[in-house]
Design a protein around this motif. Structure first.
Motif, short mmCIF file in Angstrom:
data_model
loop_
_atom_site.label_atom_id
_atom_site.label_comp_id
_atom_site.label_asym_id
_atom_site.label_seq_id
_atom_site.Cartn_x
_atom_site.Cartn_y
_atom_site.Cartn_z
N GLY A 202 0.82 -1.00 0.03
CA GLY A 202 0.30 0.07 0.32
C GLY A 202 1.58 1.39 -0.01
N GLY A 203 1.95 0.98 0.53
CA GLY A 203 2.50 2.06 0.79
C GLY A 203 3.73 2.87 0.18
N HIS A 204 4.04 1.89 -0.71
CA HIS A 204 4.71 1.81 -2.05
C HIS A 204 4.69 0.69 -3.22
N PRO A 205 3.36 1.02 -4.30
CA PRO A 205 2.41 0.56 -4.73
C PRO A 205 3.69 -0.27 -5.89
N GLY A 206 3.36 -1.64 -5.51
CA GLY A 206 4.27 -2.76 -7.05
C GLY A 206 4.22 -3.99 -6.68
N PHE A 207 3.52 -4.29 -5.84
CA PHE A 207 3.31 -5.79 -5.20
C PHE A 207 4.58 -6.88 -5.73
N ASP A 208 5.31 -6.96 -6.92
CA ASP A 208 6.35 -7.79 -7.37
C ASP A 208 7.61 -7.43 -6.55
N ALA A 209 7.56 -6.67 -6.69
CA ALA A 209 9.04 -5.62 -6.40
C ALA A 209 8.97 -6.52 -4.55
N LEU A 210 8.03 -5.51 -4.10
CA LEU A 210 7.97 -6.82 -1.97
C LEU A 210 8.03 -7.77 -2.34
#
Length: 230
Positions: A202-210
Motif C-alpha cells: 500500500g505505501g509503495h505500490p508494486g507487488f512484485d518488487a515487494l
C-alpha cells in the motif's frame, strides 16, 4: 534473528510460549492492546533495510527501515511490507449498504484453520483469487493471492478478509483495498489456530518488487508451538 510473541484469547486453546521477559528484551514489546497474555513465539530473519515497524502480542509488522525512521514513534505506521496477525478467522460479510463500517467479526459459517479460510477466500465472488501452498518452518501453509474483481460492488475500504478469531478483548481486521494485489499466507501453528502473514504494498505500490524481498523473510519464519495447559 528476532523473536515475536503472538497473542490470542486468554482462554484460547493455543499457547505457543509465555517467555514474555525474553520477548520484551529481544523486540521491545509494547503493552499489548489485545490482552495481557502471550500466545506464541516465532523467529525470523530480516535483511538490511528492514525493521520491525510495529509489534504486539497479536500483531507483527515488518517493513522499510527508512519508512519507519520518518515516523514518530511509529506514527504513522508505514503501510508497506509484511503484516502478521495471530489467531485469525474468516471475516463476516460487511453490511450490504456499508453503513456499519468494516466488519471485525468472524463468519460463523466458515470453519477454522488455514485450509478452510483459503477455500473461502478463493470462492468469494468479489475477488479474483488464486490458491497455492508452501512450507514455512516445516509447517504447511496456504497461499492466496487476491485482487478485487473488476466490476465488483464493494465498500470504499475494500474487502475485509481476516479478523480476530475471538474478538476478545478487542477485535482486529485486515483486507484488500480497491486496485491492490495482496498475498495472504495462512499457517496453522496448532489445529484451528492460524497465523496470517500478508504482503501489503500500500505505501509503495508494486507487488512484485515487494514479493521479491518479502518472500525470503516469510520463508525464514519458524514457529515454536507449545500445547496449552488450560
Amino acid at each position: 534473528m528476532v523473536t515475536w510473541a503472538e497473542s490470542g484469547n486468554a482462554s484460547a486453546s493455543a499457547r505457543l510460549c509465555a517467555q514474555e521477559e525474553q520477548i520484551v528484551g529481544r523486540v521491545g514489546l509494547s503493552p499489548d492492546p489485545y490482552g495481557e497474555f502471550t500466545y506464541g513465539q516465532a523467529t525470523f530473519t530480516l535483511p538490511d533495510g528492514w525493521a520491525v515497524t510495529y509489534d504486539s502480542q497479536a500483531a507483527l509488522f515488518l517493513g522499510s527501515a527508512d519508512d519507519y525512521a520518518k515516523s514518530i514513534d511509529g506514527d504513522p505506521e508505514p503501510a508497506w511490507g509484511l503484516r502478521s496477525w495471530a489467531d485469525v478467522a474468516a471475516a463476516a460479510p460487511d453490511s450490504d449498504d456499508c453503513s456499519s463500517g468494516p466488519t471485525d467479526q468472524p463468519d460463523p459459517n466458515v470453519g477454522l484453520g488455514a485450509a478452510n479460510i483459503a477455500a473461502w477466500m478463493v470462492a468469494l465472488p468479489t475477488l479474483e483469487a488464486t490458491r497455492s501452498t508452501m512450507t514455512i518452518g516445516g509447517l504447511p501453509a496456504e497461499v492466496v493471492d487476491v485482487e478485487i474483481a473488476e466490476g465488483a460492488s464493494v465498500c470504499d475500504w475494500g474487502v475485509i478478509l481476516i479478523v480476530s478469531r475471538t474478538s476478545n478483548p478487542d477485535p482486529f481486521n485486515y483486507g484488500v483495498s480497491p486496485g491492490q494485489h495482496m498475498r495472504f499466507i495462512l499457517i496453522d501453528v496448532l489445529p484451528g489456530r492460524t497465523v496470517s502473514i500478508a504482503l501489503d504494498d500500500g505505501g509503495h505500490p508494486g507487488f512484485d518488487a515487494l514479493a521479491e524481498v518479502a518472500m525470503p523473510i516469510v520463508e525464514s519464519f519458524v514457529f515454536a508451538p507449545t500445547w496449552p495447559t488450560t
